[in-house]
Design an enzyme around this catalytic site. Sequence first.
Site, short mmCIF file in Angstrom:
data_model
loop_
_atom_site.label_atom_id
_atom_site.label_comp_id
_atom_site.label_asym_id
_atom_site.label_seq_id
_atom_site.Cartn_x
_atom_site.Cartn_y
_atom_site.Cartn_z
N ARG A 196 43.95 33.63 53.88
CA ARG A 196 42.90 33.29 52.93
C ARG A 196 42.29 31.94 53.29
O ARG A 196 43.00 31.00 53.58
CB ARG A 196 43.48 33.23 51.52
CG ARG A 196 43.51 34.58 50.86
CD ARG A 196 44.23 34.56 49.57
NE ARG A 196 43.79 33.50 48.66
CZ ARG A 196 44.20 33.39 47.40
NH1 ARG A 196 45.06 34.28 46.93
NH2 ARG A 196 43.77 32.42 46.64
N ARG A 234 51.11 31.98 54.49
CA ARG A 234 50.85 33.25 53.81
C ARG A 234 49.79 34.10 54.53
O ARG A 234 48.73 33.59 54.90
CB ARG A 234 50.36 32.90 52.40
CG ARG A 234 50.06 34.08 51.54
CD ARG A 234 50.08 33.68 50.11
NE ARG A 234 48.81 33.14 49.66
CZ ARG A 234 48.52 32.96 48.36
NH1 ARG A 234 49.41 33.27 47.45
NH2 ARG A 234 47.37 32.48 48.01
N ARG A 271 43.73 23.02 44.87
CA ARG A 271 44.11 24.08 43.93
C ARG A 271 45.31 23.67 43.09
O ARG A 271 45.38 23.98 41.90
CB ARG A 271 44.40 25.39 44.69
CG ARG A 271 43.11 26.02 45.22
CD ARG A 271 43.39 27.07 46.28
NE ARG A 271 44.16 28.17 45.78
CZ ARG A 271 44.95 28.94 46.55
NH1 ARG A 271 45.07 28.69 47.84
NH2 ARG A 271 45.61 29.92 46.01
N ARG A 283 43.32 30.79 32.98
CA ARG A 283 43.60 29.58 33.74
C ARG A 283 43.16 28.32 33.01
O ARG A 283 43.36 27.23 33.52
CB ARG A 283 42.86 29.65 35.06
CG ARG A 283 43.78 29.95 36.25
CD ARG A 283 42.90 30.08 37.43
NE ARG A 283 43.44 29.89 38.72
CZ ARG A 283 43.78 30.85 39.56
NH1 ARG A 283 43.75 32.10 39.16
NH2 ARG A 283 44.14 30.56 40.78
N LYS A 290 52.99 35.00 41.77
CA LYS A 290 52.40 35.81 40.69
C LYS A 290 51.92 37.16 41.22
O LYS A 290 52.16 38.19 40.61
CB LYS A 290 51.21 35.09 40.03
CG LYS A 290 51.55 33.76 39.41
CD LYS A 290 50.36 33.19 38.64
CE LYS A 290 49.16 32.87 39.49
NZ LYS A 290 49.38 31.81 40.48
P1 AMP Z 1 43.94 33.19 43.04
O1 AMP Z 1 43.87 34.36 43.95
O2 AMP Z 1 44.43 33.55 41.67
O3 AMP Z 1 44.69 32.02 43.64
O4 AMP Z 1 42.43 32.69 42.82
C1 AMP Z 1 41.62 32.27 43.92
C2 AMP Z 1 40.42 31.49 43.41
O5 AMP Z 1 39.61 32.33 42.55
C3 AMP Z 1 40.75 30.28 42.55
O6 AMP Z 1 41.03 29.12 43.33
C4 AMP Z 1 39.46 30.13 41.74
O7 AMP Z 1 38.41 29.59 42.53
C5 AMP Z 1 39.10 31.59 41.45
N1 AMP Z 1 39.74 32.09 40.21
C6 AMP Z 1 40.67 33.08 40.12
N2 AMP Z 1 41.02 33.32 38.84
C7 AMP Z 1 40.28 32.45 38.09
C8 AMP Z 1 40.20 32.17 36.69
N3 AMP Z 1 40.95 32.85 35.79
N4 AMP Z 1 39.34 31.22 36.28
C9 AMP Z 1 38.57 30.54 37.16
N5 AMP Z 1 38.61 30.73 38.50
C10 AMP Z 1 39.45 31.68 38.96
#
Ligand code: AMP
Length: 219
Positions: free
Chosen positions: A160, A127, A171, A88, A13
Amino acid sequence: MRVVLLGPPGAGKGTQARRLAERHGIPHIATGDLLREAVASGNDLGRQVRTYVERGELVPDEVVLALVKDRLRKPDAQAGVVLDGFPRTVAQARGLDRLLCNLGCRLDAVILLEVAEEALVRRLAGRWTCPVCGRVFHELYHPPRTPGVCDVDGTSLTQREDDRPETVRRRLAVYAEQTAPLVEYYRARGLLHVVDGSQEPQAVAEAIETVLRRVVEVF
Ligand code: AMP
């Protein structure tokens, strides 16, 4: 153009959202990036969300919706946005509908990037990200020219915290439980377009452009 990129962690994404935003001159809004920045800066929001992000759990809907509301109101977001990692949950999707309605606009398309689970785990484990420009590299599939260094700005790449294997599994489970229901939510509204995310990034980008050309023709 207002587009959501939907898909499990590791589906690509971020990579695709960045390309799409650059190509169309609209902002890339990634809630994960906004939340990580808040955690790194140690501000109030960062302290509030830190444990959720580190454990791979979702941050509460109202916190994320408030963040997105502020971001969507900024002048650069008026012509369009690419949303990455948001919504989400179904509650966030409903909240987004309300936010856009209040701004007098609506979503044009939701692109679901589909990738098999084994491939996701392999992708996330290798990654590496540039903490300055956000470019993502992979040890095997997309190595930087110099190991450990960003091709674009020469910054040392970082891994990360939440890409550790136990957190990755958490996740993926959170995605299956809380985010996968959005597929039906958007399919029922005629907005969902499925793209094979297991292809090379260039092929995925072309497939997304083909979908968006079709969407624009329809309107
Ligand atoms: P990502 O970079 O999109 O994988 O997001 C990393 C982390 O941020 C996720 O595992 C959640 O803890 C938090 N997070 C990101 N976007 C959201 C969202 N829309 N709703 C809730 N938590 C989020």
